[in-house]
Design a protein around this motif. Structure first.
Motif, PDB file in Angstrom:
ATOM      1  N   THR A   6       0.821  -1.205   0.000  1.00  0.00           N
ATOM      2  CA  THR A   6       0.000   0.000   0.000  1.00  0.00           C
ATOM      3  C   THR A   6       0.859   1.261   0.000  1.00  0.00           C
ATOM      4  O   THR A   6       0.638   2.190  -0.794  1.00  0.00           O
ATOM      5  CB  THR A   6      -0.938   0.008   1.213  1.00  0.00           C
ATOM      6  OG1 THR A   6      -1.669  -1.222   1.259  1.00  0.00           O
ATOM      7  CG2 THR A   6      -1.913   1.161   1.140  1.00  0.00           C
TER       8      THR A   6
ATOM      9  N   THR B 243       1.269   3.800  -3.211  1.00  0.00           N
ATOM     10  CA  THR B 243       0.913   5.211  -3.050  1.00  0.00           C
ATOM     11  C   THR B 243       2.071   6.117  -3.463  1.00  0.00           C
ATOM     12  O   THR B 243       1.899   7.108  -4.184  1.00  0.00           O
ATOM     13  CB  THR B 243       0.524   5.506  -1.586  1.00  0.00           C
ATOM     14  OG1 THR B 243      -0.545   4.626  -1.202  1.00  0.00           O
ATOM     15  CG2 THR B 243       0.076   6.943  -1.419  1.00  0.00           C
TER      16      THR B 243
ATOM     17  N   VAL C  33      -3.715   0.697  -5.853  1.00  0.00           N
ATOM     18  CA  VAL C  33      -3.895   1.175  -4.476  1.00  0.00           C
ATOM     19  C   VAL C  33      -5.258   0.749  -3.942  1.00  0.00           C
ATOM     20  O   VAL C  33      -5.401   0.349  -2.775  1.00  0.00           O
ATOM     21  CB  VAL C  33      -3.734   2.700  -4.415  1.00  0.00           C
ATOM     22  CG1 VAL C  33      -4.097   3.229  -3.031  1.00  0.00           C
ATOM     23  CG2 VAL C  33      -2.310   3.108  -4.766  1.00  0.00           C
TER      24      VAL C  33
ATOM     25  N   ASP D  83      -5.149  -2.841  -2.862  1.00  0.00           N
ATOM     26  CA  ASP D  83      -4.410  -2.962  -1.599  1.00  0.00           C
ATOM     27  C   ASP D  83      -5.308  -2.665  -0.402  1.00  0.00           C
ATOM     28  O   ASP D  83      -5.289  -3.382   0.605  1.00  0.00           O
ATOM     29  CB  ASP D  83      -3.208  -2.006  -1.593  1.00  0.00           C
ATOM     30  CG  ASP D  83      -2.167  -2.375  -2.630  1.00  0.00           C
ATOM     31  OD1 ASP D  83      -2.168  -3.529  -3.062  1.00  0.00           O
ATOM     32  OD2 ASP D  83      -1.372  -1.491  -3.001  1.00  0.00           O
ATOM     33  N   PHE D  84      -6.099  -1.611  -0.512  1.00  0.00           N
ATOM     34  CA  PHE D  84      -7.002  -1.265   0.585  1.00  0.00           C
ATOM     35  C   PHE D  84      -8.089  -2.322   0.774  1.00  0.00           C
ATOM     36  O   PHE D  84      -8.552  -2.549   1.897  1.00  0.00           O
ATOM     37  CB  PHE D  84      -7.625   0.114   0.337  1.00  0.00           C
ATOM     38  CG  PHE D  84      -6.760   1.260   0.769  1.00  0.00           C
ATOM     39  CD1 PHE D  84      -6.610   1.552   2.118  1.00  0.00           C
ATOM     40  CD2 PHE D  84      -6.083   2.029  -0.152  1.00  0.00           C
ATOM     41  CE1 PHE D  84      -5.802   2.612   2.539  1.00  0.00           C
ATOM     42  CE2 PHE D  84      -5.272   3.082   0.242  1.00  0.00           C
ATOM     43  CZ  PHE D  84      -5.133   3.375   1.595  1.00  0.00           C
TER      44      PHE D  84
END
Length: 245
Positions: A184, A188, A211, A214-215
């Protein structure tokens, strides 16, 4: 940018070495990154991008091969069954598990082979085929742009095999949370880097998608820890047999 991409796999590599259990890590992550970085190397022949991104791809390919080598050794060692003995039998025979090889061309066993060399053969075959097609169509603007999009979009799908693996297991046990946190933070940073250096549009758009994935995995970590799910029946039986072995 060159070495940051491989850092998240260091804790996962150490966890697998320590526990001798690779079930929590999806080797399809390695497949996604190998395909993405091979396509990115070929994309550079049609459209120039910065040298750090080139070296990043080369180092990532080497890292994924190292991860595959470890996971294959661990999985094959876990499949070895001791000799079966019974009270009435006079002779004990060892049941051999059929080996799975790349050259058998059995799609049901794709990326589940029993030797590391089979993964290497698959990667080499894909690289040669993709390089030949790129050589033939290198003068086509549409092909080059599509190749670049496929490279970064494939990388953007990096977390989806792990996301699906967690969903199948109804758990994130065996997956290194440190690895996902590094994914993450790295993705970013990478997105900001692409925007600041005005990299081709394919890079930063797909990086934003990465991203988001990943979240989603981090949400799985929170959800499955707070609301434990009942595992599937085949998963339970597999885990029980593994513990018995």
């Amino acid at each position: 940018m060159v070495f940051g991409g491989v850092v998240p796999y260091i804790p996962q590599y150490r966890d697998i070495r320590r526990t001798q259990n690779a079930e929590g890590f999806s080797t399809y992550v390695c497949l996604v990154l190998l395909v993405a970085n091979i396509l990115r190397l070929l994309f550079r022949f049609g459209r120039y991008f910065e040298t750090p991104l080139l070296w990043q791809s080369i180092i990532m390919i080497a890292t994924m091969l190292i991860m595959l080598n470890l996971c294959t050794d661990v999985r094959v060692a876990a499949e070895l069954q001791p000799k079966r003995r019974s009270f009435t039998a006079t002779d004990s025979k060892e049941e051999e598990i059929p080996k799975k090889f790349f050259l058998d061309f059995d799609w049901s066993h794709f990326w589940l082979w029993s030797r590391f060399m089979d993964y290497v053969q698959c990667v080499v075959a894909f690289t040669l085929l993709a390089a030949y097609v790129t050589y033939l169509l290198l003068d086509s603007y549409v092909f080059v742009e599509t190749l670049g999009f496929l490279a970064v979009f494939t990388e953007a799908m990096l977390g989806t095999p792990q996301l699906y693996c967690n969903y199948q297991n109804k758990s994130t046990e065996g997956m290194s949370i440190k690895m996902v946190l590094m994914w993450t933070s790295g993705d970013t940073f990478k997105t900001g880097y692409f925007l600041l250096t005005e990299a081709p549009v394919q890079f930063w758009t797909c990086s934003l998608l990465q991203v988001g994935v990943d979240f989603a995995i981090l949400f799985q970590v929170y959800y499955y820890s707070r609301y434990p799910q009942k595992p599937l029946s085949h998963t339970v039986s597999h885990t029980t047999s593994a513990k018995a072995l």
